[in-house]
Design an enzyme around this catalytic site. Sequence first.
Site, PDB file in Angstrom:
ATOM      1  N   ASP A 268       5.062  -2.510  -1.339  1.00 55.91           N
ATOM      2  CA  ASP A 268       5.837  -2.252  -2.507  1.00 55.91           C
ATOM      3  C   ASP A 268       5.225  -3.131  -3.747  1.00 55.91           C
ATOM      4  OD1 ASP A 268       7.262  -0.034  -2.140  1.00 55.91           O
ATOM      5  OD2 ASP A 268       8.863  -1.136  -1.212  1.00 55.91           O
TER       6      ASP A 268
ATOM      7  N   HIS B 162      -1.847  -0.043   0.121  1.00 57.26           N
ATOM      8  CA  HIS B 162      -1.172   1.463   0.406  1.00 57.26           C
ATOM      9  C   HIS B 162       0.321   1.283   0.139  1.00 57.26           C
ATOM     10  CE1 HIS B 162      -0.299   5.313   2.229  1.00 57.26           C
ATOM     11  NE2 HIS B 162      -1.770   5.476   2.735  1.00 57.26           N
ATOM     12  N   HIS B 163       0.787   2.346  -0.509  1.00 57.40           N
ATOM     13  CA  HIS B 163       2.292   2.142  -0.636  1.00 57.40           C
ATOM     14  C   HIS B 163       3.133   2.409   0.620  1.00 57.40           C
ATOM     15  CE1 HIS B 163       6.123   2.805  -2.779  1.00 57.40           C
ATOM     16  NE2 HIS B 163       5.593   2.172  -3.789  1.00 57.40           N
ATOM     17  N   ALA B 164       2.666   2.853   1.542  1.00 56.08           N
ATOM     18  CA  ALA B 164       3.410   3.018   2.821  1.00 56.08           C
ATOM     19  C   ALA B 164       3.455   1.584   3.554  1.00 56.08           C
ATOM     20  CB  ALA B 164       2.528   4.056   3.911  1.00 56.08           C
ATOM     21  N   VAL B 165       2.703   0.839   3.241  1.00 51.33           N
ATOM     22  CA  VAL B 165       2.918  -0.455   3.668  1.00 51.33           C
ATOM     23  C   VAL B 165       3.548  -1.658   2.854  1.00 51.33           C
ATOM     24  CG1 VAL B 165       1.604  -0.130   5.928  1.00 51.33           C
ATOM     25  CG2 VAL B 165       0.555  -1.164   3.744  1.00 51.33           C
TER      26      VAL B 165
END
Length: 113
Positions: A90, A85-88
């Site tokens: 890169d 998940h890009h929220a956590v």
Amino acid sequence: YNCVFSLFYDSCIEDIDRYSQSVSLRPKLNEPSNSFMISALPWVNFTGFNINVFNEGRYLPPIFTIGKFIETGTSVLMPLSIQAHHAVCDGVHVGRFVQALQELSSNYKEWLL
């Protein structure tokens, strides 16, 4: 978890024996909250794999899927799909992980014994 691979492996084999017949998604109680699952499809070779988790964006652990090992000359290849998940995470984090995994794989004789 144990940083001594042989102890970690022994514990893993015990868990496999104990929980392999379970139909529960998380049969082992008291797992740490920072655990994540790895799916293994040892009979399938793939070049891409995608799992869509519908939970309104709240599922944040990475998803790892590994496939069938393939021997080619002096190399052993294993397909690996990583969804993060890009929220956590890169791309640089995934890249560092893959680089570290390749290093461990290339130098397995140093830590596997």
